[in-house]
Each structure stands twice: as structure tokens, then as C-alpha cells.
Design an enzyme around this catalytic site. Structure first.
Site, PDB file in Angstrom:
ATOM      1  N   GLU A 179       1.049  -1.276   0.029  1.00 37.55           N
ATOM      2  CA  GLU A 179       0.114  -0.278  -0.094  1.00 37.55           C
ATOM      3  C   GLU A 179       0.860   1.327  -0.076  1.00 37.55           C
ATOM      4  O   GLU A 179       1.859   1.141  -0.077  1.00 37.55           O
ATOM      5  CB  GLU A 179      -0.921   0.274   0.795  1.00 37.55           C
ATOM      6  CG  GLU A 179      -2.098  -0.618   0.855  1.00 37.55           C
ATOM      7  CD  GLU A 179      -2.863  -0.854   2.244  1.00 37.55           C
ATOM      8  OE1 GLU A 179      -2.776  -0.345   3.540  1.00 37.55           O
ATOM      9  OE2 GLU A 179      -3.710  -1.607   1.994  1.00 37.55           O
ATOM     10  N   HIS A 220       3.155  17.809   5.040  1.00 35.19           N
ATOM     11  CA  HIS A 220       5.040  17.874   6.302  1.00 35.19           C
ATOM     12  C   HIS A 220       5.970  17.788   5.554  1.00 35.19           C
ATOM     13  O   HIS A 220       6.288  16.864   4.152  1.00 35.19           O
ATOM     14  CB  HIS A 220       4.418  17.009   7.516  1.00 35.19           C
ATOM     15  CG  HIS A 220       3.646  16.731   8.028  1.00 35.19           C
ATOM     16  ND1 HIS A 220       3.084  15.494   8.462  1.00 35.19           N
ATOM     17  CD2 HIS A 220       2.995  17.728   8.871  1.00 35.19           C
ATOM     18  CE1 HIS A 220       2.065  16.188   8.556  1.00 35.19           C
ATOM     19  NE2 HIS A 220       2.055  16.916   9.311  1.00 35.19           N
TER      20      HIS A 220
END
Lengths: 306, 513
Positions: A220, A259
């Protein structure tokens, strides 16, 4: 062979008197797992399914002459204490089934495991199953279903499965079995961001397992474990064929890594980055999950022709 | 939500001894002039919003007079980023900066430990200097080695006289992250002022969702990463999850802009993260727009699945209901079938339903779902593990097309049997009541109800069911009673009803949402 779990490993359950602990003790035994003991603080002296319950892990270790694996079924907030108790009692492999274990607890467990030369699987793992041998955790559910779903190893046609999704690890095992392949072990490493065993460590175990001929991955987006596995292929530590599907391609669209910390990971973590890393390392990467069985068969055919 | 605003993060840093600029938070433009006066002169105004590149979007402005401050605040408080309106602006003193550092704590999945990212070359554009950023491992128990930080500083343009203060600030930043259990904490920049003070000029903290429960002091209402303020239904769903820990329940509403041009808006009910994502792809490929994401998995109770289905059906404009997970579920799937069947019957479902129930006990699950819904206006179909998500999505599309009409979920309403609340017998369970229409019971039915309820009910001697267990045991058996309710319904004898009202749903149904 098989990796992580087989019928010879002595297994204990932490939280054996709870709802899940009780139910899973029975199901694991039904499938062939050698469950030797269990503990729940304050419940020592009881028994569950004929298995003696102790108050602590140390007491179980003492009473049984040592355990190989402890499977933890306690509420998430108590997992850290339970895991550290098991590691400090000398258990070398701990499986953490619960979901929602706080991240800093998982990191504290990792630090303790590293200091004590122990391994852990999870948190948030459905479990590990070696068809025809034994199971840890909840994967497969009823023994009769699991026997029906997952083929036992077939000489020369056996895969090991590693997955980041619990449900999809069963799906992989089922559809690969239906395609006529044998399964050595299915390992759901867990869905959280900090995990004990990850793809590279599990893949190295499959590499060392003579029964496993190829490795199938359900990966994933996010994190770096697919890329780190690709690094092992490039460095020659993993030489068995690897077939992979990476989920989350659609979820990638519109997802901004907000971020700076994520951005400076560079390409790592994205769907495209993972696919490229694995392909460049020589893995077969399929675009649709439904293509996985055929692609895996293709790997075996190619091997038999060469 | 587990993300904190800059001013909230700075307050936490201050509590741990890190110096922050003097500042105040305003929520109305007219508060800006007071703030400027208190701070004494030139100020910087910063929108409090979870966005990157705030400065480029006009979210950072300087002001020297009350008028300037007020006009900047007025613009900012009218801004909207994504689905988030700007509700707060931080007004801070301007500080004379000599050096800038990038300090970020992230969780490194490979190291299984927090990692400090440190760059001493200052200013924005950190993304372009990725290779130059120092990465220092942090121990969860022992923190960071000050010597490791000093080595990075010695290699940097920062004058040595400032090093002790920088090391001290970094240790305090790490202590803050550990105390609040941050998943990430970024101070960009950490600045050294002309007078030598080390000040956190910005701060972004994300708290670990799973640790929010032990930090009530942070005042986080919903520990969820959403790209919009939590909707009323999301808040209701979150409360349901907090009150019932049997299995996982996750519900989030999705952006539906442009759905008019697609095949229709639908409710989605997944099971398990990976399988849900795959199933969403399959049904999206058919041209449908998903109103929501929902995941009930990890062996959820029938009551939890029931509540999830009810919440999904509270959404407006749905043309159908599609459920699918991994397809090879380890959990016993009939619990979910009971929960779904109850929700669809209570809502007198009119929309087409396709549920892929593959996994353990799938035959029994499909039988329960289809049989219990046989008299509903809607077509309700269950599928198994050998039916692919693509096949199920295609079948769903056919059903929606066949049933295409003006009807949507707007017309659905909960119906409760007339005898509930009347003369029927009732006893309390967690979250509601079980009602039994005893006047319609007989010895045969009562014997079956004893079996269907797993022995929770027994014959009272007169052919009428009564509790066979203590009220405390019965109170926890909501899901067993749901099974009994559905089995009575299947037998054509609907004499038992489990009333599990969902707090907030009724007001949602009547309100404007």
C-alpha cells in the site's frame, strides 16, 4: 518448512480469559497450533479449553518449560505492558493483534524488542497462517474454512504471501490457491505505521525457507517497506521471484503530503515510487488485484521454461 | 481532529520551556487593533489553518498600524481553504531574526523510532535541500544524544556561542512531542534572534489519533484526519464508535461536487481498509459517486453494523447502497447480515442494495440478508467470495438503472412497530430497549425465540417469552437480540423489536443537513 509458525512452535495467549482470547484459543488449536498456556492477571488457576491460566507470562514460561510465541489479545491501551512483559520474560516472538495501539507505545515495544533480541508482529495484525500446519491470531477464522480456502504447499509451486491489509491477505491466499498454487505461509504484517516485522524481514524469512518458491506482496501507499524490500532484491539478498500489487493508486490523487518531513522522503511512499522501485529491482507488479494469480502463475511458467 | 493549530502547538512548547514570540489569537477583525497595541508596534498576522504554503496564499501579513492590522484581519477571517473557513488569526510580535533552522520530529517506519530532522541553513525551500538535512535517531525512553545535535551544529554556519541554547530548545521540543504523543512536530523555522534567544517562530503538531484518549487536556473532539470540519453525521458516527469497541467503525463523508453529471450518488459500506479501497474503485469505475467511506470490520457486532447502515442512510440524495470488503473475511459474516437486514427493514428500504458478504459463513449471511429483506420494496442482493468486486459493481449498476426514478434516500424514514411504547413488554439493554409483543406469542414461537436468541429468552410457563438470564447479561446482548428480531421477521412473526435510537440522528433527519 514454513515461516514464523508451524505445529512445533509452543504458543501462549495473553488475555486468554477475554472474549477474543477464549474464542481464538479454540480456533487456533482447531487448526493445529500447539497452544500450551495462557495468562490474565488475577485469573491464575482457571482454565480455558483445558489450558491452564496463569497470572503472568513468567509463570507460563516456567510451567511449560518455555514458549516460542505469545499472542496478545488485550485492550489496546494495555498492549505495551503486555508485550514488554512477554519480551522481558524471554519470549522471542510476540504477536500484537489489537487495533488502535498508540504509536509511542509501539515504538517503546520496538525499543524493548531490539534490546532483548526479540521480534514482534503487529500491532493491528490479523495474524499469520501456515496452511496444513498452524495459525497465529485471527486469520482464516474457522479452521474448516481456512483449510478449504488455503492450499497446503505444493512442491515447486509454492508462494509465501505478505500483506499490509488483513482482509486482502486472506483474499490473496484464497485466489492464489484457486489458481492452483500452494501456500507456505501468509503473513499480515499489520496496518499501522510502526510495525515489528515488515516486508523486508518477512521476505528474508521466505528467502531462507526451502519450501517457498516465490513471494507475493499486497502493498500500500505510505511508509517505506516496499522500497526497502526492493533494495534487498537489488543487493541480491532476495533472489526468489516477487509478484506485487500496490493499493491506493486512486487515493493518491489529490492527496497532498503536507509535512516537509514527508516531502523530503523524496519519492518514497508514493504509489508510483513503490511500483518503480519494485519493477527496477526485478519484481512483477500488477495493476489490478485480479491480475495477481495469473501473474504469479506466469512467474512459475517462465521459471519452468528457462 | 488530531491536528493542532500553530498557536495551540506554541502553547504546548511554551509549557515545556521553549521560548515563543509574544502573541494573541483573535476571532474578529476589530480585535486586531487591541492586539497590535498590546504587542507594541509592528506585528505579523497569520491565519490558523491546516495548509502548506500559507504565506504564498496571503495567509501571512505584516501590519504597523491599527488600520492595517484590522484590514488584514478582516480579509483573513473571510478566507476559506478547502472546506475549512478561517476562524482564528494569530497576531504576534515581529522578532529580529539572525539565523533560521528547520526542526522536525517525524516517526520513521524503518527505524521504528522518532527521527529528528535538522537543517541549519535557514529559510524556506527545505524541500529542495532534502539531501542536506541531518537525520538523528531519538530513543523513546532516553531522548536524543545532545552530542549528536552539537555535531550537526558544528558543521553549520551557526556561530558556536548559540549552540547550547539551540540544543536546549531541541531537547525541549522533543520532550513536548513525547508528552503529547505527537505523530509529527515541526518547528519551521526555529530562529536565533539578534539578542541570542532561540524562539519557535512556527509550530505544527499532529497528535497520534490512537493516543488522543489519554490527552483530554488537548481538547480534541474527533481524533480523525479529515479534510473538512467534521459533519454532523461524522460526529454522530464517532460517538457510536467511542461507545462500542467491538470491532472497527469508521465513517467519513466524501466530496460530492459534480455528482450530478455521474451515474448517481450512493452510500458505501466497506469492510477492512484494503478491501474497501478496492471495492470503492470498482463501484467508482461504474460511474457512481460515493457519498461516504465507511468501514465496519474486525469482527464488529450486529448492533454496530446496524448503526453504521442507519448513519449511511441518513445521507441525502442516495440512489443505492453498495457494500463490499476483501471478500474473504475471517470474521463470521452473519453478524453483519443481521445488522444490515435490521437497518433496511426499519427504513423500509426502497433503494437497490448489493452487499458482497464473502468470507466465513457467507452462505448463511447471504441467506439471512436476502430472506429478511424479501418483502421490502427494494431489491437486496448478497454475494460471496467468488463474486468479484467488479462483478458486484456491475450488478449494482444494473439494479440502479432498472430502478431509476425520482426516489432517493430523502424519502426514507425510520418506522417502529405500533406496539412499541404501548402495552408490549420491554426490558432495557445497553443503548436502548428490547420490546416483545407478547400478545402475539405462543408456545411454538417462544420455543424458537429461545433458540434464536441463543438461550437469552425462555418460556415463562404460559407460552410467552421471558428473560432466561440476568438483566445485566441481557443488557450486553444487543446483537443476539437483533438476530432474534430478524429470525422472527423471517418466520413471518415479527413480535420482537430492538429499539436502538442513535443520538442525534433524529435531529439530523428533521434539520437542514
Amino acid at each position: 518448512m514454513a515461516i514464523i509458525i508451524d505445529e512445533t512452535k509452543k504458543v501462549m495467549i495473553q488475555g486468554i480469559t477475554g472474549r477474543e482470547g477464549r474464542a481464538r484459543t479454540r480456533l487456533m488449536r482447531d487448526f493445529g497450533t500447539c497452544v500450551v498456556g495462557g495468562c490474565t492477571p488475577g485469573k491464575g488457576g482457571q482454565d480455558v479449553e483445558g489450558i491452564a491460566v496463569h497470572d503472568t507470562v513468567s509463570e507460563v514460561v516456567e510451567a511449560t518449560g518455555g514458549v516460542d510465541v505469545s499472542v496478545v489479545f488485550v485492550p489496546a491501551r494495555l498492549v505495551k505492558a503486555a508485550a514488554i512483559e512477554a519480551i522481558e520474560a524471554g519470549v522471542k516472538l510476540v504477536m500484537l493483534v489489537p487495533d488502535r495501539v498508540p504509536l509511542w507505545d509501539a515504538m517503546a515495544i520496538a525499543e524493548c524488542a531490539a534490546a532483548n533480541d526479540a521480534e514482534f508482529i503487529g500491532p493491528n495484525t490479523l495474524g499469520v497462517i501456515s496452511p496444513g500446519r498452524a495459525v497465529l491470531g485471527m486469520i482464516g477464522g474457522r479452521a474448516e474454512s481456512a483449510r478449504q480456502w488455503f492450499n497446503e504447499p505444493i512442491p515447486g509451486r509454492t508462494v509465501g504471501v505478505i500483506s499490509r491489509s488483513g482482509g486482502m491477505s486472506s483474499s490473496c491466499g484464497y485466489y492464489l490457491s484457486r489458481a492452483g498454487l500452494g501456500i507456505s505461509t501468509i503473513c499480515h504484517v499489520g496496518g499501522d505505521s510502526v510495525l515489528g516485522l515488515t516486508f523486508p524481514e518477512v521476505a528474508l524469512k521466505f528467502q531462507a525457507d526451502p519450501e517457498t518458491d516465490a513471494i507475493v506482496l499486497f502493498g500500500e501507499i505510505g511508509g517505506s517497506m516496499e522500497e526497502r524490500l526492493a533494495d534487498l532484491m537489488t543487493s541480491g539478498e532476495i533472489t526468489k521471484p516477487v509478484v506485487a500489487y500496490i493499493g491506493g493508486k486512486a487515493a493518491r490523487e489529490g492527496t497532498r503530503f503536507s509535512h516537509a518531513g514527508a516531502i523530503i522522503e523524496g519519492d518514497r511512499g508514493t504509489h508510483a515510487g513503490k511500483v518503480r522501485a519494485l519493477q527496477e529491482a526485478g519484481a512483477t507488479v500488477v495493476d489490478g488485484f485480479g491480475d495477481l494469480p495469473e501473474a504469479t502463475l506466469g512467474v512459475f511458467e517462465a521459471a519452468s521454461q528457462s | 481532529m488530531a491536528r493542532l493549530h500553530e498557536y495551540q502547538g506554541k502553547t504546548l512548547l511554551k509549557q515545556h520551556g521553549v521560548t515563543i514570540p509574544a502573541g494573541t489569537v483573535i476571532r474578529k477583525p476589530e480585535e486586531a487593533s487591541d492586539a497590535l497595541e498590546t504587542l507594541g508596534g509592528r506585528v505579523v498576522l497569520k491565519v490558523q489553518a491546516w495548509i502548506t504554503g500559507r504565506k504564498a496564499l496571503g495567509g501571512v501579513q505584516f501590519a504597523e498600524t491599527a488600520e492595517e492590522a484590522e484590514s488584514a484581519a478582516s480579509v483573513m477571517l473571510g478566507m476559506q481553504f478547502g472546506h475549512f473557513p478561517v476562524q482564528e488569526v494569530l497576531v504576534e510580535e515581529c522578532v529580529p531574526i539572525a539565523h533560521e533552522l528547520f526542526v522536525s520530529l517525524t516517526i520513521d517506519d524503518a527505524a521504528r523510532a522518532p527521527m529528528l530532522l535538522l537543517d541549519c541553513h535557514g529559510g524556506s525551500g527545505i524541500e529542495d535541500r532534502a539531501a542536506d538535512v541531518a537525520r538523528l535517531a531519538i530513543s523513546v525512553t532516553d531522548g536524543i544524544h545532545p552530542q549528536a545535535v552539537r555535531r550537526v551544529l558544528l558543521d553549520s554556519p551557526i556561530p558556536e556561542e548559540h549552540h547550547p541554547a539551540v540544543v536546549d530548545a531541541i531537547e525541549k521540543i522533543i520532550a513536548t512531542a513525547r508528552t503529547v504523543e505527537a505523530r509529527s512536530l515541526e518547528v519551521n523555522p526555529l530562529v536565533i534572534l539578534e539578542d541570542g534567544r532561540v524562539v519557535a517562530a512556527d509550530c505544527r503538531i499532529t497528535i497520534d489519533d490512537y493516543a488522543v484518549f489519554r490527552h483530554p487536556e488537548l481538547g480534541i473532539e474527533i481524533a480523525r484526519e479529515l479534510d473538512h470540519p467534521a459533519t454532523m453525521l461524522e460526529q454522530i458516527a464517532y460517538r457510536v464508535e467511542q461507545q462500542d469497541h467491538r470491532g472497527t467503525f469508521y465513517f467519513a463523508q466524501l466530496p460530492i461536487e459534480g455528482h450530478e453529471s455521474g451515474r448517481g450518488l450512493i452510500g458505501f459500506h466497506g469492510a477492512g481498509g484494503g478491501g474497501s479501497m478496492m471495492s470503492m474503485d470498482a463501484v467508482s469505475n461504474e460511474g457512481f459517486t460515493l457519498a461516504n467511506f465507511c468501514d465496519t470490520s474486525g469482527n464488529p457486532s450486529a448492533a454496530k453494523v446496524y448503526r453504521a447502515a442507519r448513519i449511511i442512510l441518513e445521507q441525502k440524495g442516495l440512489k443505492g447502497y453498495f457494500g463490499s470488503g476483501s471478500g474473504v473475511a475471517s470474521q463470521e459474516q452473519f453478524h453483519s447480515a443481521y445488522g444490515l437486514a435490521k437497518a433496511f427493514n426499519e427504513m423500509k428500504m426502497t433503494l437497490p442494495v448489493v452487499i458482497r458478504l464473502g468470507g466465513n459463513a457467507e452462505d448463511r449471511a447471504v441467506d439471512i440478508l436476502e430472506d429478511a429483506c424479501r418483502d421490502l420494496p427494494a431489491t437486496v442482493e448478497g454475494y460471496r467470495k467468488d463474486d468479484t468486486p467488479a462483478f458486484c459493481a456491475d450488478r449494482f449498476a444494473t439494479l440502479v438503472d432498472e430502478k431509476a426514478g425520482p426516489g432517493t434516500s430523502d424519502a426514507l424514514g425510520r418506522s417502529v412497530p405500533g406496539w412499541v411504547g404501548g402495552a408490549a413488554e420491554a426490558f432495557p439493554i445497553e443503548g436502548g430497549h428490547v420490546w416483545i409483543n407478547t400478545s402475539e406469542c405462543d408456545a411454538d414461537l417462544t420455543a424458537k425465540m429461545a433458540e434464536w436468541s441463543g438461550g437469552l429468552l425462555e418460556d415463562d410457563g404460559n407460552g410467552v417469552p421471558t428473560l432466561a438470564v440476568t438483566p445485566e447479561e441481557a443488557a450486553k446482548a444487543d446483537s443476539e437480540f437483533i438476530a432474534c428480531e430478524i429470525e422472527c421477521l423471517r418466520a413471518g412473526r415479527p413480535v420482537l423489536f430492538v429499539d436502538l435510537p442513535i443520538a442525534g440522528i433524529d435531529t439530523v433527519a428533521e434539520g437542514s443537513c
